[in-house]
Design a protein around this motif. Structure first.
Motif, PDB file in Angstrom:
ATOM      1  N   ARG A   1      20.535  -6.395  -3.202  1.00  0.00           N
ATOM      2  CA  ARG A   1      19.856  -4.887  -3.153  1.00  0.00           C
ATOM      3  C   ARG A   1      18.269  -4.924  -3.594  1.00  0.00           C
ATOM      4  NH1 ARG A   1      24.057  -0.619  -4.140  1.00  0.00           N
ATOM      5  NH2 ARG A   1      21.864   1.023  -4.012  1.00  0.00           N
ATOM      6  N   GLN A   2      18.343  -6.168  -4.322  1.00  0.00           N
ATOM      7  CA  GLN A   2      17.177  -6.147  -5.223  1.00  0.00           C
ATOM      8  C   GLN A   2      15.907  -6.498  -4.122  1.00  0.00           C
ATOM      9  OE1 GLN A   2      16.791  -8.552  -9.233  1.00  0.00           O
ATOM     10  NE2 GLN A   2      19.390  -8.022  -9.288  1.00  0.00           N
ATOM     11  N   SER A   3      16.051  -7.881  -3.577  1.00  0.00           N
ATOM     12  CA  SER A   3      15.409  -7.939  -2.870  1.00  0.00           C
ATOM     13  C   SER A   3      15.450  -7.314  -1.402  1.00  0.00           C
ATOM     14  CB  SER A   3      16.367  -9.546  -1.622  1.00  0.00           C
ATOM     15  OG  SER A   3      16.764 -10.560  -2.057  1.00  0.00           O
ATOM     16  N   VAL A   4      16.132  -6.221  -1.142  1.00  0.00           N
ATOM     17  CA  VAL A   4      15.288  -5.339  -0.634  1.00  0.00           C
ATOM     18  C   VAL A   4      14.828  -4.137  -1.230  1.00  0.00           C
ATOM     19  CG1 VAL A   4      15.841  -3.158   1.047  1.00  0.00           C
ATOM     20  CG2 VAL A   4      17.871  -5.061   0.892  1.00  0.00           C
ATOM     21  N   LEU A   5      15.341  -3.565  -2.536  1.00  0.00           N
ATOM     22  CA  LEU A   5      13.808  -3.309  -3.305  1.00  0.00           C
ATOM     23  C   LEU A   5      12.247  -3.959  -3.122  1.00  0.00           C
ATOM     24  CD1 LEU A   5      13.426  -0.838  -4.589  1.00  0.00           C
ATOM     25  CD2 LEU A   5      14.014  -2.191  -6.819  1.00  0.00           C
ATOM     26  N   LYS A   6      12.648  -4.709  -3.387  1.00  0.00           N
ATOM     27  CA  LYS A   6      11.285  -6.092  -3.711  1.00  0.00           C
ATOM     28  C   LYS A   6      10.828  -5.725  -2.258  1.00  0.00           C
ATOM     29  CE  LYS A   6      12.991  -8.949  -7.133  1.00  0.00           C
ATOM     30  NZ  LYS A   6      13.004 -10.454  -7.663  1.00  0.00           N
ATOM     31  N   GLY A   7      11.599  -5.473  -1.373  1.00  0.00           N
ATOM     32  CA  GLY A   7       9.893  -5.655   0.156  1.00  0.00           C
ATOM     33  C   GLY A   7       9.517  -4.402   0.534  1.00  0.00           C
ATOM     34  N   GLN A   8      10.476  -3.487   0.278  1.00  0.00           N
ATOM     35  CA  GLN A   8      10.428  -1.722   0.594  1.00  0.00           C
ATOM     36  C   GLN A   8       8.761  -1.762  -0.644  1.00  0.00           C
ATOM     37  OE1 GLN A   8      13.081   0.712  -0.028  1.00  0.00           O
ATOM     38  NE2 GLN A   8      14.452  -0.468   2.248  1.00  0.00           N
ATOM     39  N   ILE A   9       8.790  -1.745  -1.417  1.00  0.00           N
ATOM     40  CA  ILE A   9       7.941  -1.571  -2.643  1.00  0.00           C
ATOM     41  C   ILE A   9       6.847  -2.501  -1.971  1.00  0.00           C
ATOM     42  CG2 ILE A   9       6.815  -1.618  -5.228  1.00  0.00           C
ATOM     43  CD1 ILE A   9       9.796  -1.148  -5.388  1.00  0.00           C
ATOM     44  N   SER A  10       6.735  -3.921  -1.946  1.00  0.00           N
ATOM     45  CA  SER A  10       5.760  -4.605  -1.445  1.00  0.00           C
ATOM     46  C   SER A  10       5.053  -4.163   0.203  1.00  0.00           C
ATOM     47  CB  SER A  10       5.907  -5.531  -1.481  1.00  0.00           C
ATOM     48  OG  SER A  10       6.484  -6.416  -2.736  1.00  0.00           O
ATOM     49  N   ALA A  11       5.904  -3.654   0.731  1.00  0.00           N
ATOM     50  CA  ALA A  11       5.958  -3.527   1.933  1.00  0.00           C
ATOM     51  C   ALA A  11       4.964  -1.914   1.700  1.00  0.00           C
ATOM     52  CB  ALA A  11       7.066  -2.634   3.159  1.00  0.00           C
ATOM     53  N   ALA A  12       5.030  -1.167   0.793  1.00  0.00           N
ATOM     54  CA  ALA A  12       4.248   0.519   0.400  1.00  0.00           C
ATOM     55  C   ALA A  12       2.894   0.122   0.556  1.00  0.00           C
ATOM     56  CB  ALA A  12       5.048   0.728  -0.814  1.00  0.00           C
ATOM     57  N   VAL A  13       1.925  -1.201   0.810  1.00  0.00           N
ATOM     58  CA  VAL A  13       1.150  -1.092   0.474  1.00  0.00           C
ATOM     59  C   VAL A  13      -0.345  -1.065   1.528  1.00  0.00           C
ATOM     60  CG1 VAL A  13       1.144  -3.576   1.135  1.00  0.00           C
ATOM     61  CG2 VAL A  13      -0.623  -3.419  -0.641  1.00  0.00           C
ATOM     62  N   GLN A  14       0.778  -1.002   2.348  1.00  0.00           N
ATOM     63  CA  GLN A  14       0.372  -0.626   3.673  1.00  0.00           C
ATOM     64  C   GLN A  14      -0.071   0.152   4.171  1.00  0.00           C
ATOM     65  OE1 GLN A  14      -0.421  -2.724   5.524  1.00  0.00           O
ATOM     66  NE2 GLN A  14       0.187  -4.576   5.338  1.00  0.00           N
ATOM     67  N   PRO A  15      -0.912   1.189   4.438  1.00  0.00           N
ATOM     68  CA  PRO A  15      -1.157   2.970   4.557  1.00  0.00           C
ATOM     69  C   PRO A  15      -1.046   3.092   5.496  1.00  0.00           C
ATOM     70  CG  PRO A  15      -3.656   1.479   4.399  1.00  0.00           C
ATOM     71  CD  PRO A  15      -2.374   0.105   4.723  1.00  0.00           C
ATOM     72  N   ASP A  16      -0.579   2.724   6.489  1.00  0.00           N
ATOM     73  CA  ASP A  16       0.424   3.328   7.291  1.00  0.00           C
ATOM     74  C   ASP A  16       2.762   3.469   7.085  1.00  0.00           C
ATOM     75  OD1 ASP A  16       0.995   1.036   8.140  1.00  0.00           O
ATOM     76  OD2 ASP A  16       0.225   0.624  10.206  1.00  0.00           O
ATOM     77  N   ASN A  17       2.459   2.450   5.975  1.00  0.00           N
ATOM     78  CA  ASN A  17       3.747   2.801   5.463  1.00  0.00           C
ATOM     79  C   ASN A  17       4.641   4.349   5.877  1.00  0.00           C
ATOM     80  OD1 ASN A  17       5.984   3.317   3.200  1.00  0.00           O
ATOM     81  ND2 ASN A  17       6.091   0.955   4.157  1.00  0.00           N
ATOM     82  N   THR A  18       5.857   3.875   6.175  1.00  0.00           N
ATOM     83  CA  THR A  18       6.357   5.558   6.005  1.00  0.00           C
ATOM     84  C   THR A  18       6.962   5.947   5.104  1.00  0.00           C
ATOM     85  OG1 THR A  18       7.245   4.524   7.800  1.00  0.00           O
ATOM     86  CG2 THR A  18       8.284   6.345   6.944  1.00  0.00           C
ATOM     87  N   VAL A  19       7.029   5.626   3.485  1.00  0.00           N
ATOM     88  CA  VAL A  19       6.977   6.636   3.109  1.00  0.00           C
ATOM     89  C   VAL A  19       5.950   6.442   2.292  1.00  0.00           C
ATOM     90  CG1 VAL A  19       7.831   6.308   0.252  1.00  0.00           C
ATOM     91  CG2 VAL A  19       9.038   5.455   2.099  1.00  0.00           C
ATOM     92  N   ARG A  20       4.841   5.742   1.841  1.00  0.00           N
ATOM     93  CA  ARG A  20       3.231   5.888   1.824  1.00  0.00           C
ATOM     94  C   ARG A  20       2.899   7.588   2.138  1.00  0.00           C
ATOM     95  NH1 ARG A  20      -1.281   1.286   0.092  1.00  0.00           N
ATOM     96  NH2 ARG A  20      -2.492   2.706  -0.993  1.00  0.00           N
ATOM     97  N   LYS A  21       2.733   7.466   3.838  1.00  0.00           N
ATOM     98  CA  LYS A  21       2.268   8.426   4.455  1.00  0.00           C
ATOM     99  C   LYS A  21       2.752   9.943   4.326  1.00  0.00           C
ATOM    100  CE  LYS A  21       1.587   7.750   9.099  1.00  0.00           C
ATOM    101  NZ  LYS A  21       1.690   7.585  10.200  1.00  0.00           N
TER     102      LYS A  21
END
Length: 501
Positions: free
Chosen positions: A405-425
């Motif tokens: 779950r730590q790996s999943v969390l790190k991956g999702q946080i890193s993915a937020a760098v993308q402007p079209d990331n679902t959570v970020r949008k």
């Protein structure tokens, strides 16, 4: 009369402030005011007027008007605006000339006072200027002080005493220091105390003039703070009239503003699913178009798209608010990812939200600097949050935070760098929705409800909405007549296109 600093109270600092603003305004006029040149943004739109020559005098007059308008605007929108002493650049020719002239004057004064008998020509001129400055500090009710200053600093009498070798310059200086202590702001009490400790005459007079200049700034800033609440309507009318004068000399000075509003209307029509939507649809009401246009300023490409002329004086402020909004979007996105990924175990842990928020903020403080790497920052945030979560879960008797779950969390946080990331949008949409709702509810003085997921940044978001609303409302107050005319033309063109279709 040479002094150690310019005299802001009598106009010197104001003039220097205007000179600094003049440089920026001249550059703005050269870059942004295209003297009767067709706009590159308006396609086949006919020119508003035929080209004509602009004289140097007209250009200078226009630049001066822009300078005055910018200064009035700064006083109104910048609550922290204060008159400050002019600082000439270190090593500049102007600074060197000023220092040489001042040194020559004070050396000459010292030579005169050291003569036997002393010569008081320069000293009497200084006393005359000191008297004038003290008088400028007096209010209508200071009749007794005015009389006292007139009696002690009686220049004809002082001249006679000097001619008869009966002048006590030290006693007069002591009186001046005492009067300054009576008239100065409390923050200058320590400076006045230091004056009383100076025994040599020339250093004392130099220090007196330095403190008098500070007192002039104190008086000017006090006057500004006192009258600012009463200046809103007058300032708006003044800016509007100055801009109208500017527009008469530069007919194409609203090109970028027109494009800004045209693009806003076009986007609203496209959002409605009809390129020829009627002008009375809810999305195309003037108030909604205005608010949507202002909201676009918080997503502006400052590097490549020219800013609208009517908000150009506040471009830096809008850019700062845009950066603040982007930081809040990323901050709230990471927190939402953390709480949705780790489950209910951490939802009730006291103080955890503030701790995580503080850690994320520390990593995003340089978010808009050239050296900032979003990928590295989010990767580091993921590592730190996993460590913090593991420690907190252990402290409260929960099972350790699983590695997978730590790996999943790190991956999702890193993915937020993308402007079209679902959570970020999603968070960006909610922040924009809140800011738009704040503009729409500003007339009712009732803040809108906070969208879901933004509770951790509620204080910062509300402060941003207040700053944004104040700036927008003042801009509307000044430029609404210009906007209404532009929107009438834009919507009329849309109606014509819809009829033809």
């Amino acid at each position: 009369m040479p002094k150690d600093a310019d005299q802001p109270g009598s106009g010197g600092d104001k003039e220097s402030k205007e000179e600094r603003t003049q440089d920026a305004s001249d550059q703005t006029v050269r870059k942004r005011v295209r003297a009767n040149t067709p706009s590159p943004h308006r396609g086949n739109t006919p020119q508003a007027s035929p080209p004509r020559f602009v004289s140097v005098e007209e250009l200078m007059e226009t630049a001066k008007g822009v300078t005055n308008m910018a200064l009035a605007h700064e006083i109104m929108v910048n609550k922290a605006f204060q008159v400050k002493p002019a600082e000439l650049p270190e090593g500049s020719l102007e600074r060197r000339v000023k220092e040489i002239m001042h040194k020559a004057f004070w050396d000459c004064l010292e030579t005169q006072l050291n003569e036997d008998p002393p010569t008081y020509d320069h000293a009497i001129k200084l006393l005359a200027e000191i008297k004038e400055t003290l008088m400028s500090f007096l209010l209508p009710g200071h009749g007794r002080l005015r009389t006292r200053i007139d009696e002690v600093l009686d220049l004809p009498l002082i001249q006679q005493q000097a001619e008869n070798k009966a002048l006590d310059i030290g006693q007069l200086a002591h009186f001046v220091v005492g009067m300054m202590g009576s008239l100065c702001a409390p923050c200058r009490d320590e400076d006045i105390h230091k004056l009383r400790e100076i025994t040599q005459m020339v250093p004392l007079l130099k220090a007196i003039f330095s403190i008098l200049d500070l007192m002039k700034m104190d008086m000017a800033n006090f006057a500004l703070s006192s009258i600012r609440p009463h200046l809103l309507q007058q300032s708006a009318e003044y800016e509007r009239n100055k801009f109208q004068e500017f527009l008469e000399k530069q007919p194409n000075a609203l090109d970028y503003t027109e494009k800004w509003l045209e693009d806003t209307v076009r986007r609203l029509r496209e959002a409605d699913g009809s390129a020829a939507a009627s002008s009375d649809s809810s999305s195309l009401l003037a108030l909604n178009v205005h608010n949507q246009a202002y909201l676009r300023l918080l997503r502006w490409d400052h590097a490549s798209v020219p800013f609208p002329e009517t908000v150009l004086m506040d471009q830096v402020r809008f850019q700062e608010m845009q950066q603040e909004a982007e930081r809040l979007v990323l901050l709230s996105s990471v927190l939402l990812i953390v709480y949705t990924t780790t489950g209910e175990a951490i939802s009730g842990l006291p103080g955890l939200m503030d701790t995580l928020k503080s850690s994320i903020n520390a990593m995003l403080v340089d978010m808009h600097t050239p050296s900032f790497s979003a990928e590295e920052a989010l990767a580091t945030i993921g590592e730190r949050l996993c460590i913090e979560l593991s420690q907190r879960l252990s402290q409260h008797g929960y099972s350790p935070f699983p590695t997978d779950r730590q790996s999943v969390l790190k991956g999702q946080i890193s993915a937020a760098v993308q402007p079209d990331n679902t959570v970020r949008k999603l968070m960006e949409s909610r922040v924009q929705t809140y800011l738009l709702a704040s503009l729409e509810s500003s007339q009712h003085k009732t803040p809108p409800p906070l969208p879901g997921g933004l509770a951790p940044v509620s204080r910062e978001l509300r402060e941003l909405a207040v700053r944004f609303g104040r700036l927008v409302n003042f801009n509307k107050l000044v430029f609404s007549p210009f906007y209404q005319k532009i929107l009438q033309d834009v919507l009329a063109v849309g109606e014509s296109a819809g009829t033809e279709t």
